[in-house]
Structure formats: C-alpha cells, structure tokens
Design a protein around this motif. Structure first.
Motif, PDB file in Angstrom:
ATOM      1  N   GLY A 186      88.910 112.003  81.448  1.00 39.77           N
ATOM      2  CA  GLY A 186      88.053 111.156  80.631  1.00 39.77           C
ATOM      3  C   GLY A 186      86.670 110.975  81.237  1.00 39.77           C
ATOM      4  O   GLY A 186      86.198 111.796  82.026  1.00 39.77           O
ATOM      5  N   LEU A 187      86.006 109.889  80.849  1.00 38.65           N
ATOM      6  CA  LEU A 187      84.642 109.627  81.297  1.00 38.65           C
ATOM      7  C   LEU A 187      84.598 109.328  82.790  1.00 38.65           C
ATOM      8  O   LEU A 187      85.558 108.814  83.373  1.00 38.65           O
ATOM      9  CB  LEU A 187      84.054 108.448  80.520  1.00 38.65           C
ATOM     10  N   LEU A 227      88.068 102.578  89.085  1.00 39.65           N
ATOM     11  CA  LEU A 227      89.161 102.079  88.247  1.00 39.65           C
ATOM     12  C   LEU A 227      90.441 102.877  88.452  1.00 39.65           C
ATOM     13  O   LEU A 227      91.522 102.401  88.103  1.00 39.65           O
ATOM     14  CB  LEU A 227      88.753 102.152  86.767  1.00 39.65           C
ATOM     15  N   VAL A 228      90.307 104.098  88.983  1.00 38.27           N
ATOM     16  CA  VAL A 228      91.463 104.932  89.288  1.00 38.27           C
ATOM     17  C   VAL A 228      91.293 105.474  90.703  1.00 38.27           C
ATOM     18  O   VAL A 228      90.192 105.482  91.256  1.00 38.27           O
ATOM     19  CB  VAL A 228      91.610 106.122  88.311  1.00 38.27           C
ATOM     20  N   LYS A 273      95.426 108.493  89.002  1.00 39.93           N
ATOM     21  CA  LYS A 273      94.872 108.727  87.664  1.00 39.93           C
ATOM     22  C   LYS A 273      95.704 108.069  86.562  1.00 39.93           C
ATOM     23  O   LYS A 273      96.073 108.692  85.582  1.00 39.93           O
ATOM     24  CB  LYS A 273      94.755 110.240  87.385  1.00 39.93           C
ATOM     25  N   GLN A 274      95.994 106.799  86.685  1.00 41.86           N
ATOM     26  CA  GLN A 274      96.907 106.150  85.745  1.00 41.86           C
ATOM     27  C   GLN A 274      96.294 105.865  84.383  1.00 41.86           C
ATOM     28  O   GLN A 274      97.004 105.801  83.382  1.00 41.86           O
ATOM     29  CB  GLN A 274      97.443 104.861  86.370  1.00 41.86           C
ATOM     30  N   THR A 330      93.141 104.159  77.872  1.00 38.53           N
ATOM     31  CA  THR A 330      94.538 104.467  77.569  1.00 38.53           C
ATOM     32  C   THR A 330      95.258 104.906  78.837  1.00 38.53           C
ATOM     33  O   THR A 330      94.637 105.266  79.841  1.00 38.53           O
ATOM     34  CB  THR A 330      94.630 105.602  76.527  1.00 38.53           C
ATOM     35  N   GLN A 331      96.578 104.876  78.769  1.00 39.99           N
ATOM     36  CA  GLN A 331      97.405 105.348  79.872  1.00 39.99           C
ATOM     37  C   GLN A 331      97.422 106.878  79.891  1.00 39.99           C
ATOM     38  O   GLN A 331      97.488 107.523  78.846  1.00 39.99           O
ATOM     39  CB  GLN A 331      98.842 104.819  79.722  1.00 39.99           C
TER      40      GLN A 331
END
Length: 377
Positions: free
Chosen positions: A153-154, A162-163, A182-183, A192-193
């Motif tokens: 993702g972004l 955040l990950v 990478k949750q 999203t998950q």
C-alpha cells in the motif's frame, strides 16, 4: 506565480526544487505544480485571482486525486530533514484541494513544527502532484549497502511507523532480506488488514530491488550527496516521490538475530531480572531511565526528562517529546521511519519494532536500551 514543478526554484523550498531537478532529468517523478512562498495565504477557493491560476495550472496535472505536500524553507536540507513535521495529504479530490493547501500552509506554525525547528522562522511553499495508488511503497537510503524498507500500500505505513516493514540491504555481495510483520496497509483513505499469506512473503522482488538500486545511483549521480528517497510501485511502475539529503547516516546493525524482532526473555506485566527484548536498531547510543508507557497524547503530561518512552508508534505530534526523553522503544516501525530519523537527529537511542513492548515494560521500571544493538534490558 503558480508554476509547473519542473520550473521549481529557490522560492519553492528544497523539496520542490529537488523534485523539479529530478523531473527535468527524466526521472519518474509524478507530474505536479508548486505554489511558491509569495502566495502564502492567498485565497485559492475563488473563481478569480489565485484560484483561477490554480485551476489553470492543474490542467497539465490532470483531474486528480492529488497529493498535497509541504516544501518549507528549512525542510529536506542536509542539516534538518523536517521528517513528518509539516502536513501532507494524499488522495485529495479536486473539490477539497484549496482547503488542503491552506491546511498545509497552516502546518508551518503548528506547535510540533515550531518545536522541531526550535522557533526559527521559515516559509512555506506547497507541492500538488498526481496521487500514486501504490501497490508497494517505502523508503530507501543510498550508500554501500543501499538500505530499503517497504510494505504493501501507500508509503505512509512505512514512514509513520504504522507497520514493521520488510527490510532489504543491497550490497556488492548480494541482497539480504528481513521479513516484517506488515499487518495493515493504507490505500487512499482506507486502512485494511493484510491477508496472512501476504504478511509472510516479501513485498519487493529482486527485479524491483535492482530497479530501485539503479534509481538510487541515478539520483546520487545527479544530486551529488547520499539521499533519503521515498518511492512507490504502482502496476509495477516505479515512481520517485521524494529525495532529500540523509541528515544522520545509519549505523550498521550488530550481528545477532536481525531476522526477527522478538522478546527473548521476560513475561507480560514487567521484565524479569536481566530480561532482554530485541528489536530493530533505530538510532545509536545507550540510555538508562524509567520506562514511560504512552498510548496517546493524553499521556504526554506524564513524560519526564530522561524517561525511556515506550509506545506503539509515534506520529509527528509526538515530536516535542524527543527533546525531553532519554530514548524510545516502539512496537512497530523500521530504521527509516520518521521516529527513527528524528531520534537520530536528536541523538537519542531508539529500538523499533518490539512486539508487545507496552505489555512487557512496566511504568517506572529502570530500563536500559542499546540503539546500536537493538536490545532492551
């Protein structure tokens, strides 16, 4: 006058000026425009004046959505990255663009930005580019080896910590890899998950890593200094989103167990005598102090000078704490995240990506962190 990004100059801030140079050199920078220092505070929401100029300039960029990004006078320099201190907005629709530009201007005087630059004056330009819907994005530090951190993702997930991202080093001897957790992933305005099968595989292929390495060499060849680069792959096309000087170089990780951040010894509720936790070395040095578990801004008032800040991750609102604390431990994030960069600029040790740190480290427990080895005891 609002002008194309390729025409950026000294009155548009270092970020925009650098992107303009890279775009002029034929590198894959998304098309955009830049609003220079002199238009700060202009009314962009009307049909006339600056509003009409904005609408006319956007014709060459397209219909959007857009990325709206700061380009402040002291940002993205060799002396200060300004990492995450000013506002950026992704996937901005055209009807919201004028408001987001004003919000970007306003972030120049936000408490966190003023604290970061220690009260020094600054000016603000704003970049508007085509938004890139990234399949994979991340950060790259040039050098030998080249260091890459990326996730699905972004790139917001990586730069904001955040990950815990996948980490790669590209050296003459080959490519080494460390799998992140990478949750979650961010796409436009949605989080999203990540499915388990995607968490358990690397987000970049060897071919993509070689493409990144070639891009890094081209950027350094043009700019002449080691660079901190943000990138994205969309439909396997590589985009160069940002490049700035590396303000604080990475120390090589010490040998140990870099393949996974983990709790080596200890039990939930507080570490046992001699307990050790291991994470990713984020900023070098050793510090000892009372652990201070902070779950959000409501806990900021509890932080005291010399505390070891323990948190899930930090966002830019946490920046004033970096001038107070003795060190930082996060549950997620990598060496190229904003938290790690700002910790290195403040010369305080940081250990990142330590699972369950908030559960294992209790408030006021005297804790020693080694930001070079990535250990906590």
């Amino acid at each position: 006058m609002i002008r194309p990004l390729v025409a950026a100059g000294p009155d548009t801030g270092p970020k925009a000026e650098t992107l303009g140079r890279l775009l002029n050199a034929g590198l894959p920078v998304p098309p955009g425009i830049v609003i220079p220092f002199g238009l700060y505070g202009e009314d962009l929401g009307t049909a006339g004046g600056a509003g009409a100029a904005l609408a006319a300039a956007l014709v060459e960029v397209g219909d959007g959505p857009y990325a709206v990004r700061s380009s402040a006078s002291g940002e993205d320099t060799a002396g200060a990255s300004g990492a995450g201190q000013y506002a950026s907005y992704l996937a901005v629709p055209q009807w919201e663009l004028a408001r987001r530009i004003v919000d970007c201007w306003a972030s120049l005087s936000s408490p966190r930005a003023v604290a970061y630059r220690r009260g020094a004056d600054a000016q603000m330009a704003v970049i508007v580019q085509q938004h890139v819907d990234a399949d994979v994005a991340g950060v790259l530090f040039t050098g030998d080896p080249t260091v890459v951190e990326a996730s699905w993702g972004l790139g917001e997930s990586v730069v904001s910590g955040l990950v815990t991202p996948d980490a790669f080093t590209i050296a003459r001897s080959g490519i080494t890899r460390r799998l992140g957790t990478k949750q979650t992933r961010r796409d436009r305005t949605r989080t999203t998950q990540v499915p388990p099968e995607s968490r358990d595989r690397f987000c970049l292929t060897d071919t993509q890593l070689r493409t990144l390495h070639d891009l890094a060499r081209a950027v350094v060849g043009l700019l002449g200094t080691p660079q901190d680069i943000e990138f994205a792959f969309a439909n396997n096309h590589l985009w160069l989103l940002q490049s700035r000087p590396i303000t604080t170089p990475l120390n090589a990780e010490r040998p140990g167990r870099p393949e996974a951040a983990a709790i080596l010894r200890g039990t939930p509720g507080g570490p046992e005598a001699g307990a050790i936790l291991r994470g990713t070395p984020g900023s070098p040095g050793v510090a000892t102090g009372p652990a201070r578990c902070v779950r959000g801004p409501d806990d900021f008032s509890r932080v005291r000078a010399g505390d070891i800040l323990v948190c899930r991750f930090t966002d830019p609102a946490w920046t004033p704490l970096f001038g107070v604390i003795g060190g930082i431990v996060t549950e997620t994030g990598g060496r190229l995240s904003h938290a790690a960069i700002v910790a290195r600029e403040h010369r305080i040790p940081a250990v990142l990506g330590v699972p369950d740190a908030l559960a294992v480290l209790a408030d006021d427990t005297i804790t020693t962190i080694d930001g070079s080895a990535g250990t906590i005891s």
